[in-house]
Every structure is written in C-alpha cells, then in structure tokens.
Design an enzyme around this catalytic site. Structure first.
Site, PDB file in Angstrom:
ATOM      1  N   LYS A 203       0.830  -1.210   0.000  1.00 52.17           N
ATOM      2  CA  LYS A 203       0.000   0.000   0.000  1.00 52.17           C
ATOM      3  C   LYS A 203       0.873   1.271   0.000  1.00 52.17           C
ATOM      4  CE  LYS A 203      -3.912  -2.242  -0.030  1.00 52.17           C
ATOM      5  NZ  LYS A 203      -3.817  -3.476   0.663  1.00 52.17           N
TER       6      LYS A 203
HETATM    7  C1  PLP Z   1     -10.031  -3.678  -1.225  1.00 56.87           C
HETATM    8  C2  PLP Z   1      -9.367  -4.319  -0.041  1.00 56.87           C
HETATM    9  N1  PLP Z   1     -10.045  -4.402   1.110  1.00 56.87           N
HETATM   10  C3  PLP Z   1      -9.506  -4.954   2.206  1.00 56.87           C
HETATM   11  C4  PLP Z   1      -8.215  -5.450   2.199  1.00 56.87           C
HETATM   12  C5  PLP Z   1      -7.659  -6.075   3.437  1.00 56.87           C
HETATM   13  O1  PLP Z   1      -6.576  -5.349   3.936  1.00 56.87           O
HETATM   14  P1  PLP Z   1      -5.442  -6.072   4.801  1.00 56.87           P
HETATM   15  O2  PLP Z   1      -4.568  -6.835   3.858  1.00 56.87           O
HETATM   16  O3  PLP Z   1      -4.721  -4.927   5.459  1.00 56.87           O
HETATM   17  O4  PLP Z   1      -6.124  -6.948   5.791  1.00 56.87           O
HETATM   18  C6  PLP Z   1      -7.470  -5.378   1.034  1.00 56.87           C
HETATM   19  C7  PLP Z   1      -6.102  -5.905   1.004  1.00 56.87           C
HETATM   20  O5  PLP Z   1      -5.317  -5.707   0.139  1.00 56.87           O
HETATM   21  C8  PLP Z   1      -8.058  -4.811  -0.130  1.00 56.87           C
HETATM   22  O6  PLP Z   1      -7.387  -4.745  -1.279  1.00 56.87           O
END
Ligand code: PLP
Length: 405
Positions: A203
């Site tokens: 990110k």
């Molecule tokens: C659109 C979206 N929502 C939620 C998440 C979940 O985030 P995390 O990986 O920090 O748990 C991601 C992860 O890349 C994502 O792309």
C-alpha cells in the site's frame, strides 16, 4: 518512446528469447528507510511495545491527514473492516451491498457479523460499484453499503451517500486502495460514515500489517476502540495513568490492536505519503502516455473530478484484438520478469461464495467481463524510471507479438 516500443519482432522470453530485464520486478513493494528503522528500534527500547503513545500519535496523524475527526487503528485492514461492520450494527440476517470486484476481505467482514453480502455490479469505466445497481438491490434487510475505491479511484460516494440517506443506511467506504485520494476536491476519509484503510506492504504507506477506520462520529469511534480491545471499556495505558486496575467488558470484541512498534513505523511512513502519492501519479502518467496508443489494451479511466491514489495500475486487454488469453499474456510478461498480477477474481466466483450462496458466472457481467481482461502492471513508489520503462517495453513486446488487428 519509439525506441522502447519498437521491439515487436523480438523473440518472447517465454519462447526462449532474452527477457526485457534480467531480474524480477514485483507488482508492489514497500520502501523502508533508515529513519523508519531507527523509529522502530526506539520504540523497541521504550516502555510500550503495544497500545502506548505511538498508537495515539499515528491515529491522530492519520485522522488529520484524511480530514476525519477520529481514527481507530486495527491489526489489519481486514480487522478494521470487521470493526466497521460491527459498529454499523450489522447482525445475522442483515444485508450489506458491496462490489464483486474486490479482495475477498471486503465481503468476508460482512459474513463475520452474520450479515449477507449482496453484490451490485460495477461501472464499466472505473470498475467501482454502480450506484444504480445499488439502488436496485436495496431491500428491507439492507443496513449498510460498502463501496470500494478500486485501484485507488474513489467510488461515486456522493451518490452512494444520497442513497444511504434516503434509506437510513451506514456507508463503510473500503479505501484500502485509496489513502490520500480525492473525490470532488474532498479527501477520501472525510465523506463516508466510516472509511477503512490498509497499511499492508504493497500500500501507499506500511506498518507491516495494519489498518485504520476513520469517522466523524464519536459513537462509532468509541465502539471501534472497544471492539478492537476485547470489548473492554478502557485500555491498559488509560488504567495505568488513572492509577486503577478496574475494567469492564461491555461487548464481545477481539484482540485487533495495532502495536506501538507498527505505529512507530506508521508515523514515519505517513510523513512520506505525499511524496509516495506524487511518485505513483508520475508512474501512472508515464504508463498512460506510452501505453494508450498501443493496440490491444485499455488503460484505467480517471474521472474529471477525482484524484486517484494509484494503488494499482490495472490495464484491460482487448482480447478481440489479440490471439492470446489474459493468462497467456500474464505468463509471457512474467517470463519477461515483469511482476504482473490480477485484481481481482470477483468475490462471487470464489468456491466458498459459489457453494454457500449458489453464485456463479453470468450474475455481474461488467465485473466478470473486466476480470477476464484485467492485468495489474507493477505500481509502487520505489519504482525507478528504468523499471517503468522495462514494464512499457515488455508490454509493447508481448502485445506486438499477439496482436491480430
Ligand atoms: C479492497 C481491499 N479491502 C480490504 C483489504 C484487506 O486489507 P489487509 O490486507 O490490510 O487486511 C485489502 C487488502 O489488500 C483490499 O485490497
């Protein structure tokens, strides 16, 4: 540019030719500097490894950066989405409308609360959820709307908020791709009832794993703070400074806390967010300039009133003009040492969703059609100009080979 793009006759690496670059370029990657390392080490030497002063500092910095009153950190974006689903009041049997073109976590978090994800198809240009499709799917059981800012391009949040107001729904914006993005001159994070960010290493900034919910609503913020801390009404640091031991568990929460070690990294990283976003924008502009003229390809759309955060750079292959499938082109680019990826398998097509809800092909045609053609090109702020040129050269080389038109 013409020297980059004039390699159409070269033998593809997948056919035994020389790859465009000798080493693999990932599709995304963190960047960590010495200041980051020192900040983490300072925290390791401090009294607080978790739920100490760095948590508050990081939360306040994120809130002010995205124009929200409150920010509540979580151990991941997924945990943050779960917190938001809880705070929105989702309970078994409720419905929440979301996009099929997202990472499964967006919909899974609704299931954690026993709620049913109802999918609404995406808009053909931005691939974000289509407000008209949302409106068509509202039922007496709908309680929340969960748009996703796909690839970093904000969804049509004004229209979505209008629908939510009309029906008394909570909007949870999944902005895991969109930290620092702007929608009609407003920051993502200052519009929806709750907005969720992720700090995974690919990110815009990272804490290793990590996430955040931002909101202007104090009740949501209080619920979120308890939910991420076992449902307990005070944290250890507050008890220590108040000089008492008592605590009460007021709801069924989880241990979803983001440690001070991670927040120390987050504070450092956040200071570079603007620079990271600017670099991603530059890379996107270079891709757009050099790729949009190529046959067999469609570059991502950007609406006039939006500043995307460019988490991903998803191109769509014009398969009618190519003698190869997306998967064959994927393999050819990987052989050129370009770390392409696919975002996303539509959630309703995963086995779990097919088996549990009877979903399948043919339900969300825009998302499914896009999925067959999508290919994410490398996009991360530490990419050098040479890396970007390698991607453009490899895409041109592979497309020139497979073009039929
Ligand atoms: C659109 C979206 N929502 C939620 C998440 C979940 O985030 P995390 O990986 O920090 O748990 C991601 C992860 O890349 C994502 O792309």
């Amino acid at each position: 540019m013409s020297s980059i793009l004039s390699c159409g006759q070269e033998l593809l690496a997948i056919h035994g030719g020389k790859p465009v670059r000798p080493t693999a370029l990932p599709y995304g990657r963190q960047s960590i500097d010495e200041g980051d390392v020192e900040a983490v080490v300072r925290t390791l030497r401090s009294d607080w490894l978790t739920t100490g002063p760095k948590v508050e500092e990081f939360e306040e910095a994120v809130a002010s950066c995205v124009g929200a009153k409150y920010a509540v950190s979580f151990s991941s974006g997924t945990a943050a989405l779960h917190g938001a689903a809880y705070a929105a009041g989702l309970t078994p049997g409720d419905e929440a409308i979301t996009t099929p073109l997202t990472f499964a976590a967006t919909a899974n978090c609704l299931l954690y609360q026993g709620a049913i994800p109802v999918f609404a198809d995406v808009e053909p240009d931005t691939l974000t959820i289509d407000p008209e499709q949302i409106a068509a799917r509202i039922s007496a059981r709908t309680k929340a709307l969960v748009p996703v800012d796909y690839a970093g391009h904000p969804a049509e949040v004004d229209e979505i908020m209008r629908i939510a107001d009309r029906h008394g729904l909570v909007v949870i914006e999944d902005a895991c791709h969109a930290l620092g993005a702007k929608y009609k001159k407003r920051l993502v994070g200052s519009i929806a009832h709750m907005t969720v960010f992720s700090f995974h290493p690919v990110k815009h900034i990272t804490t290793g794993e990590g996430g955040m919910v931002v909101t202007d609503d104090l009740r949501f913020a209080e619920t979120l703070r308890r939910f991420r801390n076992h449902g307990i009404s005070t944290d250890a640091r507050a008890r220590q400074s108040a000089g008492n031991w008592q605590y009460d568990m007021v709801l069924l929460g989880y241990n979803y806390r983001l440690p001070d070690i991670a927040c120390a990294l987050g504070v450092q990283q956040l200071a570079r967010l603007k620079a990271n976003l600017a670099r991603r924008k530059q890379i996107a502009a270079r891709y757009a300039r050099d790729l949009q003229g190529l046959p067999g390809i469609r570059i991502p759309a950007v609406r006039d009133d939006v500043e995307p955060a460019w988490h991903l750079y998803p191109i769509r292959l014009q398969l009618e003009e190519l003698s190869a499938t997306r998967d064959e082109i994927f393999k050819a680019l990987r052989a050129e040492n370009i770390g392409v990826n696919v975002h996303y398998i539509p959630v309703h097509l995963h086995s779990y969703y097919r088996d549990r809800f009877g979903h399948g092909r043919g339900e969300y045609l825009v998302a499914e059609n896009a999925f067959d053609r999508l290919l994410s090109l490398p996009m991360f702020h530490a990419m050098s100009d040479g890396d970007v040129e390698d991607v453009i050269a490899a895409v041109a080389k592979v497309l020139n080979h497979f073009i039929t038109a």
